[in-house]
Write an enzyme that holds these catalytic residues in place. Structure first.
Site, PDB file in Angstrom:
ATOM      1  N   ASP A  16       0.858  -1.184   0.000  1.00  0.00           N
ATOM      2  CA  ASP A  16       0.000   0.000   0.000  1.00  0.00           C
ATOM      3  C   ASP A  16       0.896   1.236   0.000  1.00  0.00           C
ATOM      4  OD1 ASP A  16      -2.217   1.601   0.110  1.00  0.00           O
ATOM      5  OD2 ASP A  16      -2.684   1.207   2.204  1.00  0.00           O
ATOM      6  N   GLU A  89      -6.287   4.615  -9.282  1.00  0.00           N
ATOM      7  CA  GLU A  89      -7.562   5.189  -8.831  1.00  0.00           C
ATOM      8  C   GLU A  89      -8.110   6.246  -9.784  1.00  0.00           C
ATOM      9  OE1 GLU A  89      -9.597   6.218  -4.562  1.00  0.00           O
ATOM     10  OE2 GLU A  89      -7.632   5.292  -4.777  1.00  0.00           O
ATOM     11  N   LYS A 125      -9.480   1.626  -9.485  1.00  0.00           N
ATOM     12  CA  LYS A 125     -10.035   1.874  -8.157  1.00  0.00           C
ATOM     13  C   LYS A 125     -11.142   2.934  -8.222  1.00  0.00           C
ATOM     14  CE  LYS A 125      -7.577   1.957  -4.282  1.00  0.00           C
ATOM     15  NZ  LYS A 125      -6.498   2.349  -3.334  1.00  0.00           N
ATOM     16  N   THR A 149     -13.104   0.831  -3.510  1.00  0.00           N
ATOM     17  CA  THR A 149     -12.408   1.323  -2.328  1.00  0.00           C
ATOM     18  C   THR A 149     -13.347   2.171  -1.465  1.00  0.00           C
ATOM     19  OG1 THR A 149     -10.380   2.441  -1.612  1.00  0.00           O
ATOM     20  CG2 THR A 149     -11.497   3.364  -3.531  1.00  0.00           C
ATOM     21  N   PHE A 171     -11.936  -0.826   4.588  1.00  0.00           N
ATOM     22  CA  PHE A 171     -10.947  -0.004   5.293  1.00  0.00           C
ATOM     23  C   PHE A 171     -10.964  -0.274   6.798  1.00  0.00           C
ATOM     24  CE2 PHE A 171      -9.666   3.824   2.460  1.00  0.00           C
ATOM     25  CZ  PHE A 171      -9.436   2.979   1.399  1.00  0.00           C
TER      26      PHE A 171
END
Length: 311
Positions: A16, A89, A125, A149, A171
């Site tokens: 990440d 993303e 994403k 996400t 998350f």
């Protein structure tokens, strides 16, 4: 064996970060980035040449087009390091724009394919809003795989699975943050609300045979990570990867497909009205989704300002 090596026996490890050196150090299968991570990376001296070269090579294009190419440039460098997939993303400001998200996803994939990268190595994403999930459903039908996400609740996860998305990123840490602030309590191990949320999603998916992959994300400590051993994937920041590599405490597989399939879980019917009502009824998920979109949108603006300053 280190905790990291033990974890790799049960779970696919994802880096990440937007930092190439960190990826090389920990040998993850996949990598995921977001606007905040890319913004952080381009402000480091070692990434200035990459940023400057992208801006210079695309001097005649709009700032939006340059940003797309910067994201692809990072993705291409990452794909030289990892054997698997990179997540790129879409702009968070498109989170409530289905058509805009579809167009952006197709453009990002076009740029990757133009650079010789097969679409199977890329995940687009998208925020887990109703509009984002609908966009992902359309992209998946085009063979464009998606990573949904900013996911904080089971209704979001169910909607993603029913839309046929490739992967979701619940998350953990942000859920933990909300409950810690709300209750004043500290949570550890299996009592952690973020851990419990991901376990509930994993068990629901395996119970009802959904193919969508579950990738726990946004961790605050190694306890949260170890509690989710057995999850399909876990995306972990370099500092926590280092902590896992530095200890050899035992890691047990906590998530089990067979146990999930046998669990007593009720199927939840979910259309748009039910989705919106359920999400609205979950204060944590509603607040963290809105906060996440605002944060990523603000960082996208800051990235644009950096690019415009170099033109």
């Amino acid at each position: 064996m280190s905790q990291l090596d033990q974890l790799k026996q049960y779970t696919t490890i994802v880096a990440d970060t937007g930092d190439f050196q960190a990826m090389k150090a920990f040998a993850p299968q996949d990598a995921t980035t977001n606007p905040s991570l890319i913004l952080k990376a381009v402000q480091k001296a070692e990434y200035q040449p990459l940023l400057a070269s992208v801006v210079k090579a695309n001097a005649g294009k709009s700032t939006d087009e340059i940003i797309d190419r910067l994201l692809i440039a990072f993705g291409l460098e990452i794909l030289k390091i990892i054997p698997g997939r990179v997540s790129t993303e879409t702009d968070a400001r498109l989170s409530f724009d289905t058509a805009g998200t579809v167009a952006k996803g197709r453009e990002l994939i076009r740029l990757y394919e133009e650079a010789g990268i097969a679409r199977e190595r890329v995940l687009i994403k998208i925020a887990s809003t109703w509009e984002g999930i609908r966009a992902a459903e359309l992209l998946e039908k085009d063979g464009i795989r998606c990573n949904l996400t900013l996911l904080f609740s089971l209704p979001q996860a169910i909607a993603c699975a029913e839309a046929g998305v490739q992967l979701i990123s619940p998350f953990v840490g942000r859920i933990y943050d909300w409950y810690k602030k709300s209750t004043g309590q500290e949570y550890t191990g299996s009592d952690d609300p973020g851990v419990q949320s991901v376990k509930a999603v994993y068990n629901y998916y395996r119970k009802f045979g959904y193919a969508t992959e579950v990738m726990g994300a946004s961790f605050r400590n190694t306890s949260q990570i170890v509690e989710l051993a057995g999850c399909d994937l876990l995306t972990i920041s370099p500092d926590l990867l280092q902590k896992l590599a530095d200890t050899d405490a035992p890691v047990e597989c906590k998530l089990n497909k067979e146990a999930a399939a046998a669990a007593d879980i009720t199927r939840v019917p979910l259309d748009e009205k039910a989705f919106r009502l359920a999400l609205n009824g979950d204060a944590m998920a509603t607040e963290k989704l809105a906060e996440g979109i605002r944060q990523f949108a603000a960082d996208a603006v800051k990235l644009e300002q950096i690019v415009e300053g170099l033109r």
